[in-house]
Enzyme design. Structure first.
Site, PDB file in Angstrom:
ATOM      1  N   TYR A 104      47.642 -25.452  -2.717  1.00 59.35           N
ATOM      2  CA  TYR A 104      47.776 -23.975  -2.631  1.00 59.35           C
ATOM      3  C   TYR A 104      48.055 -23.323  -3.981  1.00 59.35           C
ATOM      4  O   TYR A 104      48.335 -23.986  -4.941  1.00 59.35           O
ATOM      5  CB  TYR A 104      48.716 -23.531  -1.522  1.00 59.35           C
ATOM      6  N   GLU A 105      47.856 -22.001  -4.030  1.00 62.62           N
ATOM      7  CA  GLU A 105      47.849 -21.252  -5.310  1.00 62.62           C
ATOM      8  C   GLU A 105      46.820 -21.806  -6.283  1.00 62.62           C
ATOM      9  O   GLU A 105      47.015 -21.784  -7.501  1.00 62.62           O
ATOM     10  CB  GLU A 105      49.241 -21.243  -5.965  1.00 62.62           C
ATOM     11  N   GLY A 106      45.711 -22.286  -5.746  1.00 67.38           N
ATOM     12  CA  GLY A 106      44.648 -22.830  -6.597  1.00 67.38           C
ATOM     13  C   GLY A 106      44.759 -24.335  -6.707  1.00 67.38           C
ATOM     14  O   GLY A 106      45.733 -24.844  -7.263  1.00 67.38           O
TER      15      GLY A 106
END
Lengths: 594, 594
Positions: free
Chosen positions: B438-440
């Site tokens: 998550y968050e890239g």
């Protein structure tokens, strides 16, 4: 996500790399040939794909229920097991005299790969039965064999291995379970055993427990442990089932993975003692268990590789299906299937190339097991036994360490969906995590490798195998595959320096060698895995030159070997630094500073 | 297993490596000094250890229940959150004008490490609130700020980020949620959002959703996405809560880990449209989200490092307690605590050295964030912004990739017990697995690193940092720490060659650079982590020479740096081979051959 047995890959390894024809030339395997293998692979693939694989998620979600000592397996398991055993799959490699089919390990392991990939939790039940079978076959009296082996080979009864106790895990010297002679030739067994795989379940009518315990006069330590057969139901003289024995499952573990495989706490002798029968001689039980160690550890190596294959298949399917972001450098502005993205490919190739290297090395070890067992020439027999002994800790340790990374890459390729259990990618990660632990942790494999398998024979087998790697590297360079040959040569420098270190320092500085033992195991895995892919590339190159029709398959072998040469083989430099120079700092920190 | 906040380690990093004094010299941080930091660390440690950490397992086992749209959190969470927010921890770093305490990121992140290590699922709730707060603070109207920010800073309301939709994960250009102007300045929001962390729960009275959606006239792609505030309950003019808005949680995901953090499918506009308020200008929502990207990604990097610390502490405790097998080379035949075994130590040192390297690099990045935000000198400000920009994908990507390995080692050290959920080691492995996603994902971090952060500025910041590494290596060699200095020098050769490749080839062969981007990210993580440990060793050496009382602590820093130099830094050779020569084989296989 469904499973497709990788029959073409397995066939290629059997025929081109592991030496199925040579195995077929061994005494007793006269009927073994590629056609027979094909027929077996095709049948196993059907059962694995259509019956066993679909139960993998069901088993994960459902697990097992314990109530009043009865363990109820997940829906579908009992009938799948019935089909499995009725079709004769339990006894593929057991001897014909006890109702088996007497196949070589090399062929049996190909089917075992399929069972493990389809549903590793399920596969453990026949795997444990096979282990128990072999212990009895090699060490039990004729009477015990006649009573138990045919029922186990048919799959009507399953087997278990009861070694671990709370204080005795890797250290079996600490076993405390007791066996007291009754006077009629039987023994009363009492004590608690933990982590007993498929220790209790509802798929068959009887379960044959093999139990390590101490006799009253036993010396302390590993030389005072005896092996007993303790059936769940006593067996009458006519072979029918008699009374329930004094053994029961008192609880099931709640585990990270392999939920469908009941991991039991077994209690023996709550009501005065379970009736047990001594296997072989007193105090020699641990040695009997070690008889099966190679086979059992090879089996766990297969599990690691097989779960990796399943995770790879699932990741490929997702990467082809999931559309997200445009392709870099493409004129098409529309979002593309993520398999077009370079890093997704890097992850898939990292998975694929290691799985193929592992399959080749694992099957090579399996064929070596067959040769060691049956080769008519004593020197050859001995040579292959040394090869088996050397390869087993590598296959077990390397395959199972890497499956943690490979299944984690499988999750990563799924992005956020990989973290959602419904997707199924996470199950492979969870299921795989036990394989580097049971049947001896990676640390124990690595100590076995540096000690008994390398230093104690002055590195003879290690160096002989590295010489074979060198020969393959030389061939690769003459065949236009210098990228692979050069990478192998570069890796060999590190492998040899590390081997010299292990051999030279094991006596003087055992702890220093131990500190680098796992890096040594991984280094050997990579170098020998690269060797096998190099061999595969040579075969592929030759077949392509010969105009073989399956050029896409063969071209892929070349690319896979090249990927491994550039992405995996260069890791050995870092590993050898840790082996040669890393011990000081492993051992330097005082305990209280951790 | 209880958690002990590593206050001494954090203090050492703050004061000796990250530059707390320099941060305290920045305008607006006049009150910031080591004594204040100490007081905050001590208070945070108490809350983390005594209140939040004990709920970690409870949360894992209990999860959240959804019934009639209401999400009930695990027992104890609501009251722990109340204590957390009442004690002012939500607003430690938010500006004083909205009721915050205006602390620098560097100090706030030290407390965030503790919340994450204590209970990462819990910590996500205030983390998301902080992200939403910052988006509003930077881009919303004064009226929206006045309505929402004080309640968010106090922790009375929490915040969420609604970006992802089923077809729009990493690729936010695909967002389809709709916003239709009502005519009174508000908008009707409709659509489904997935993976919404803490999207619905019972810990507070209102939840402030930030939602990406498209206006009717929006252009396609990323330039047509606007950002809206959509409160769970509408807020009356007097600040009291009004009607329930048309937004609800329709299901919770069943996840591999962070079970106590509700991951919601949120449905907007089922009854005609949720009332939303435009943040900033139309069509600029994605840019607003990216404002917080550095902060959010740094936060996830902290999570990775913090979970690793927790797993390490648990592994150390077990290794000291568990007795199994005699110590190699010892005269004592009795079984020893497993921490005496070399491979257990190797695993613990592998965990410890990477965690310390990550903590130092992560806090260094946090201090750079503070300097970039507040430095009075424009050139310094710009320089530090470039450092932050460069380090963020490394801290996010490297910490979270390594936590998978570190938590897996934590399981391994526990042997069979590590696979049993009751032990708790497996929870860390499961919880950690989302952080690299998550968050890239790591792949996205790596593309950011090679593209925007390296190639687009011709490697300026990369080379400047590598020059600092070189200077530290030179100092190490003059200070009797040549083992570390030489290892850094050797690694620098690979780091520079890789940087040259990325800079030189990104335009001509973007896919080739992309193929090696994750290896490049990992290489940079190792080299810069080694740099930080080298700096720590120099400080320790100096303090020891000065007769500092805490010699055991300082000696451990020397050993840790040396371990990292021999065991981790040599890995960069393998990584650079993959970067420089690996692209062909990443991209060669036709799609259908996978």
């Amino acid at each position: 996500m469904s499973y497709r047995a990788p029959v073409a890959d397995i066939r290629f390894v059997l025929n081109e790399l592991a030496g199925l024809n040579e195995v077929g030339a061994l005494p007793g395997y006269e009927d073994v040939n590629p056609e027979l293998a094909d027929a077996i692979l095709e049948e196993a693939a059907k059962l694995a794909e259509n019956v066993i694989a679909p139960l993998n998620k069901v088993g994960d979600q459902h697990g097992n229920k314990l109530s009043d000592g009865i363990v109820t397996t997940a829906p579908g398991f009992k009938s799948a097991y019935q089909q499995f055993s009725e079709n004769g799959w339990v006894s593929l490699r057991t001897p014909t005299e006890f109702g088996g089919q007497g196949m070589p390990a090399l062929i049996a392991m190909a089917t075992e790969e399929m069972w493990c990939a389809a549903n590793v939790a399920f596969s453990l039940c026949p795997l444990l039965t096979l282990g128990a079978f072999e212990a009895l076959e090699h060490h039990a009296s004729d009477e015990l064999k006649a009573t138990y082996l045919p029922k186990m080979a048919s799959g009507e009864w399953t087997g278990t291995m009861n070694l671990t106790e709370p204080q005795a895990g890797s250290d079996l010297a600490q076993v405390r379970a007791k066996a007291v002679p009754v006077g009629d030739g039987t023994y009363k067994i009492s004590g608690q055993k933990i982590f007993i795989t498929w220790g209790e379940h509802d798929m068959v009518e009887n379960i044959v427990h093999l139990v390590l315990a101490r006799l009253p006069d036993a010396p302390a330590g590993v030389k005072g442990i005896s092996l007993f057969v303790v059936p769940k139901y006593l067996v009458n003289a006519d072979g029918s089932l008699g009374e329930r024995n004094d053994v029961s499952c008192v609880s099931l573990e709640h585990k990270l993975g392999i939920h469908a495989s009941p991991t039991c706490v077994m209690s023996y002798g709550d009501k005065g003692g379970a009736i047990g029968y001594l296997v072989g001689e007193a105090h020699r039980g641990l040695g009997y268990m070690f008889t099966m160690m190679n086979q059992a550890r090879l089996g766990v190596g297969i599990e690691g590789m097989a779960i990796a294959e399943r995770a790879y298949q699932q990741a490929v399917a997702y990467a082809k299906d999931r559309v997200q972001s445009r392709e870099l450098g493409s004129d098409n502005p529309a979002p593309a299937a993520i398999i077009k993205h370079a890093d997704i490919r890097r992850m898939l190739m990292t998975m694929k190339s290691q799985i193929e290297a592992q399959r080749a090395l694992t099957y090579y070890a399996g064929a070596a097991l067959d040769r060691a067992a049956r080769h008519p020439d004593a020197a050859e027999k001995q040579k292959w036994q040394a090869v088996v002994n050397f390869l087993i800790p590598i296959v077990k340790g390397w395959n199972t360490e890497q499956v943690n990374e490979i299944t984690s890459l499988g999750v990563q390729i799924h992005g956020g969906m990989g973290f959602i259990e419904e997707t199924g990618a996470a199950q492979h990660l969870r299921d795989a995590r036990i394989t580097a632990i049971y049947e001896g942790t990676t640390g124990i494999q690595a100590m076995d490798l540096v000690g008994r398998k390398t230093a104690s024979e002055q590195g003879r087998t290690a160096r002989a195998l590295l010489a074979e790697v060198e020969a393959v590297a030389a061939q690769l360079k003459t065949q236009g595959l210098a990228e692979v040959g050069d990478a192998l040569d570069a890796a060999l420098v590190h492998a040899r320096a590390s081997t010299d270190f292990v051999v030279g320092q094991f006596e003087a500085q055992p702890k220093a060698v131990a500190a680098g033992s796992v890096p040594f195991l991984k280094l050997m895995g990579i170098v020998l895995g690269g060797w096998q892919l190099g061999r595969a590339a040579l075969v592929a190159k030759q077949k392509l030159a010969d105009g073989d029709a399956d050029s896409a398959f063969l071209e892929a072998k070349l690319i896979t070997a090249r990927f491994f040469a550039v992405h995996l083989l260069p890791q050995v430099g870092g590993l050898s630094a840790a082996i040669l120079h890393g011990a000081d700092t492993v051992l330097a920190l005082p305990e209280e500073a951790f």
